[in-house]
Design a protein around this motif. Structure first.
Motif, PDB file in Angstrom:
ATOM      1  N   TYR A  25      25.560  10.752 -22.137  1.00  0.00           N
ATOM      2  CA  TYR A  25      26.952  11.155 -22.313  1.00  0.00           C
ATOM      3  C   TYR A  25      27.839   9.926 -22.530  1.00  0.00           C
ATOM      4  O   TYR A  25      28.644   9.885 -23.458  1.00  0.00           O
ATOM      5  CB  TYR A  25      27.438  11.961 -21.096  1.00  0.00           C
ATOM      6  N   TRP A  26      27.696   8.930 -21.667  1.00  0.00           N
ATOM      7  CA  TRP A  26      28.533   7.728 -21.770  1.00  0.00           C
ATOM      8  C   TRP A  26      28.221   6.962 -23.052  1.00  0.00           C
ATOM      9  O   TRP A  26      29.126   6.499 -23.737  1.00  0.00           O
ATOM     10  CB  TRP A  26      28.324   6.835 -20.551  1.00  0.00           C
ATOM     11  N   TYR A  27      26.945   6.859 -23.405  1.00  0.00           N
ATOM     12  CA  TYR A  27      26.526   6.157 -24.621  1.00  0.00           C
ATOM     13  C   TYR A  27      27.165   6.812 -25.850  1.00  0.00           C
ATOM     14  O   TYR A  27      27.749   6.127 -26.691  1.00  0.00           O
ATOM     15  CB  TYR A  27      25.002   6.174 -24.720  1.00  0.00           C
ATOM     16  N   GLU A  28      27.071   8.135 -25.956  1.00  0.00           N
ATOM     17  CA  GLU A  28      27.660   8.835 -27.100  1.00  0.00           C
ATOM     18  C   GLU A  28      29.179   8.719 -27.105  1.00  0.00           C
ATOM     19  O   GLU A  28      29.798   8.624 -28.162  1.00  0.00           O
ATOM     20  CB  GLU A  28      27.216  10.301 -27.109  1.00  0.00           C
ATOM     21  N   HIS A  29      29.777   8.704 -25.926  1.00  0.00           N
ATOM     22  CA  HIS A  29      31.225   8.536 -25.813  1.00  0.00           C
ATOM     23  C   HIS A  29      31.637   7.158 -26.353  1.00  0.00           C
ATOM     24  O   HIS A  29      32.601   7.045 -27.124  1.00  0.00           O
ATOM     25  CB  HIS A  29      31.667   8.694 -24.350  1.00  0.00           C
ATOM     26  N   VAL A  30      30.942   6.108 -25.977  1.00  0.00           N
ATOM     27  CA  VAL A  30      31.249   4.747 -26.429  1.00  0.00           C
ATOM     28  C   VAL A  30      31.034   4.623 -27.931  1.00  0.00           C
ATOM     29  O   VAL A  30      31.877   4.076 -28.645  1.00  0.00           O
ATOM     30  CB  VAL A  30      30.401   3.704 -25.662  1.00  0.00           C
ATOM     31  N   VAL A  31      29.916   5.158 -28.422  1.00  0.00           N
ATOM     32  CA  VAL A  31      29.627   5.100 -29.858  1.00  0.00           C
ATOM     33  C   VAL A  31      30.726   5.805 -30.646  1.00  0.00           C
ATOM     34  O   VAL A  31      31.211   5.297 -31.664  1.00  0.00           O
ATOM     35  CB  VAL A  31      28.235   5.705 -30.168  1.00  0.00           C
ATOM     36  N   GLY A  32      31.174   6.952 -30.171  1.00  0.00           N
ATOM     37  CA  GLY A  32      32.251   7.684 -30.832  1.00  0.00           C
ATOM     38  C   GLY A  32      33.580   6.952 -30.756  1.00  0.00           C
ATOM     39  O   GLY A  32      34.318   6.871 -31.744  1.00  0.00           O
ATOM     40  N   ALA A  33      33.905   6.403 -29.578  1.00  0.00           N
ATOM     41  CA  ALA A  33      35.175   5.696 -29.399  1.00  0.00           C
ATOM     42  C   ALA A  33      35.254   4.451 -30.273  1.00  0.00           C
ATOM     43  O   ALA A  33      36.347   4.078 -30.728  1.00  0.00           O
ATOM     44  CB  ALA A  33      35.358   5.316 -27.924  1.00  0.00           C
ATOM     45  N   CYS A  34      34.126   3.837 -30.532  1.00  0.00           N
ATOM     46  CA  CYS A  34      34.093   2.638 -31.371  1.00  0.00           C
ATOM     47  C   CYS A  34      33.873   2.974 -32.845  1.00  0.00           C
ATOM     48  O   CYS A  34      33.755   2.065 -33.668  1.00  0.00           O
ATOM     49  CB  CYS A  34      32.994   1.696 -30.894  1.00  0.00           C
ATOM     50  N   ALA A  35      33.800   4.264 -33.152  1.00  0.00           N
ATOM     51  CA  ALA A  35      33.579   4.734 -34.528  1.00  0.00           C
ATOM     52  C   ALA A  35      32.301   4.150 -35.123  1.00  0.00           C
ATOM     53  O   ALA A  35      32.259   3.784 -36.291  1.00  0.00           O
ATOM     54  CB  ALA A  35      34.784   4.428 -35.403  1.00  0.00           C
ATOM     55  N   LEU A  36      31.256   4.079 -34.294  1.00  0.00           N
ATOM     56  CA  LEU A  36      29.973   3.540 -34.758  1.00  0.00           C
ATOM     57  C   LEU A  36      29.005   4.622 -35.207  1.00  0.00           C
ATOM     58  O   LEU A  36      27.959   4.300 -35.759  1.00  0.00           O
ATOM     59  CB  LEU A  36      29.309   2.720 -33.631  1.00  0.00           C
ATOM     60  N   ASP A  37      29.351   5.894 -34.980  1.00  0.00           N
ATOM     61  CA  ASP A  37      28.398   6.977 -35.288  1.00  0.00           C
ATOM     62  C   ASP A  37      27.956   6.935 -36.751  1.00  0.00           C
ATOM     63  O   ASP A  37      26.772   6.994 -37.056  1.00  0.00           O
ATOM     64  CB  ASP A  37      28.929   8.369 -34.943  1.00  0.00           C
ATOM     65  N   LYS A  38      28.913   6.814 -37.670  1.00  0.00           N
ATOM     66  CA  LYS A  38      28.576   6.785 -39.097  1.00  0.00           C
ATOM     67  C   LYS A  38      27.736   5.552 -39.428  1.00  0.00           C
ATOM     68  O   LYS A  38      26.767   5.637 -40.181  1.00  0.00           O
ATOM     69  CB  LYS A  38      29.843   6.805 -39.941  1.00  0.00           C
ATOM     70  N   ASP A  39      28.113   4.409 -38.871  1.00  0.00           N
ATOM     71  CA  ASP A  39      27.355   3.179 -39.121  1.00  0.00           C
ATOM     72  C   ASP A  39      25.918   3.309 -38.642  1.00  0.00           C
ATOM     73  O   ASP A  39      24.978   2.923 -39.350  1.00  0.00           O
ATOM     74  CB  ASP A  39      28.008   1.986 -38.433  1.00  0.00           C
ATOM     75  N   ILE A  40      25.729   3.870 -37.452  1.00  0.00           N
ATOM     76  CA  ILE A  40      24.385   4.021 -36.903  1.00  0.00           C
ATOM     77  C   ILE A  40      23.575   5.011 -37.752  1.00  0.00           C
ATOM     78  O   ILE A  40      22.398   4.772 -38.024  1.00  0.00           O
ATOM     79  CB  ILE A  40      24.452   4.436 -35.419  1.00  0.00           C
ATOM     80  N   ARG A  41      24.215   6.085 -38.192  1.00  0.00           N
ATOM     81  CA  ARG A  41      23.515   7.057 -39.054  1.00  0.00           C
ATOM     82  C   ARG A  41      23.075   6.432 -40.375  1.00  0.00           C
ATOM     83  O   ARG A  41      22.053   6.821 -40.938  1.00  0.00           O
ATOM     84  CB  ARG A  41      24.396   8.279 -39.323  1.00  0.00           C
ATOM     85  N   ASN A  42      23.823   5.480 -40.876  1.00  0.00           N
ATOM     86  CA  ASN A  42      23.504   4.846 -42.166  1.00  0.00           C
ATOM     87  C   ASN A  42      22.456   3.758 -42.068  1.00  0.00           C
ATOM     88  O   ASN A  42      21.999   3.261 -43.098  1.00  0.00           O
ATOM     89  CB  ASN A  42      24.767   4.274 -42.811  1.00  0.00           C
ATOM     90  N   LEU A  43      22.075   3.376 -40.849  1.00  0.00           N
ATOM     91  CA  LEU A  43      21.042   2.353 -40.696  1.00  0.00           C
ATOM     92  C   LEU A  43      19.666   2.916 -41.038  1.00  0.00           C
ATOM     93  O   LEU A  43      19.394   4.096 -40.797  1.00  0.00           O
ATOM     94  CB  LEU A  43      21.018   1.834 -39.252  1.00  0.00           C
ATOM     95  N   PRO A  44      18.794   2.089 -41.598  1.00  0.00           N
ATOM     96  CA  PRO A  44      17.430   2.566 -41.844  1.00  0.00           C
ATOM     97  C   PRO A  44      16.728   2.813 -40.515  1.00  0.00           C
ATOM     98  O   PRO A  44      16.978   2.128 -39.535  1.00  0.00           O
ATOM     99  CB  PRO A  44      16.772   1.428 -42.620  1.00  0.00           C
TER     100      PRO A  44
END
Length: 161
Positions: free
Chosen positions: A141-160
């Motif tokens: 929960y906290w990990y996904e919250h941090v990833v979302g707050a930092c707007a990293l979700d799209k970046d992480i999805r685009n990684l190979p």
């Protein structure tokens, strides 16, 4: 005995920090100088930049070239761009940390106490997940919250992988 490497590492980090703080605290205070205004300053403007070019050390290698813009008093300005596009250089130019090669920079009502603190990006050797957790136990929960707050979700999805 197993803790000795951690103690040494901590000492090295502390020593490095002390040296950096000492260097910073012993550096001279700088205060932006009021730039002479060759022409009439528009009364609504607090910053005027006219065909200005700025450089770090070598006047032949300008990092910002031919800038022209005005900022009105109370106006919100957003500076956006990719990494390395000159956002920080622009702020340093306005705070007169860069040298003016040509053109004009006019600052109105620059007050004592104005400061600029730039973000120093850093990343530890390791995975993105390890950098986000920074040694803390994994909590989805906290990990996904941090990833979302930092707007990293799209970046992480685009990684190979």
């Amino acid at each position: 005995m197993n803790a000795l490497p951690w103690v040494i590492t901590g000492f090295v980090y502390a020593w490095t920090s002390v040296k950096r703080i000492t260097k910073f605290m012993s550096s001279p205070e700088t205060s932006p100088q009021m730039m002479p205004v060759p022409g009439p300053f528009q009364p609504q403007n607090t910053i005027e930049v006219d065909r200005a070019s700025f450089y770090w050390d070598n006047p032949e290698e300008c990092c910002l070239v031919g800038l022209s813009f005005q900022v009105n008093k109370g106006e919100l300005v957003v500076v956006m761009g990719k990494t390395g596009s000159g956002k920080s250089s622009l702020l340093l130019a306005l705070s007169q940390e860069l040298h003016l090669r040509e053109g004009e920079l006019r600052l109105k009502e620059w007050r004592d106490g104005t400061g600029l603190v730039l973000q120093e990006p850093w990343i530890k050797a390791g995975t993105i997940k390890e950098n986000i957790l920074d040694g803390c136990p994994f909590d989805l929960y906290w990990y996904e919250h941090v990833v979302g707050a930092c707007a990293l979700d799209k970046d992480i999805r685009n990684l190979p992988n």
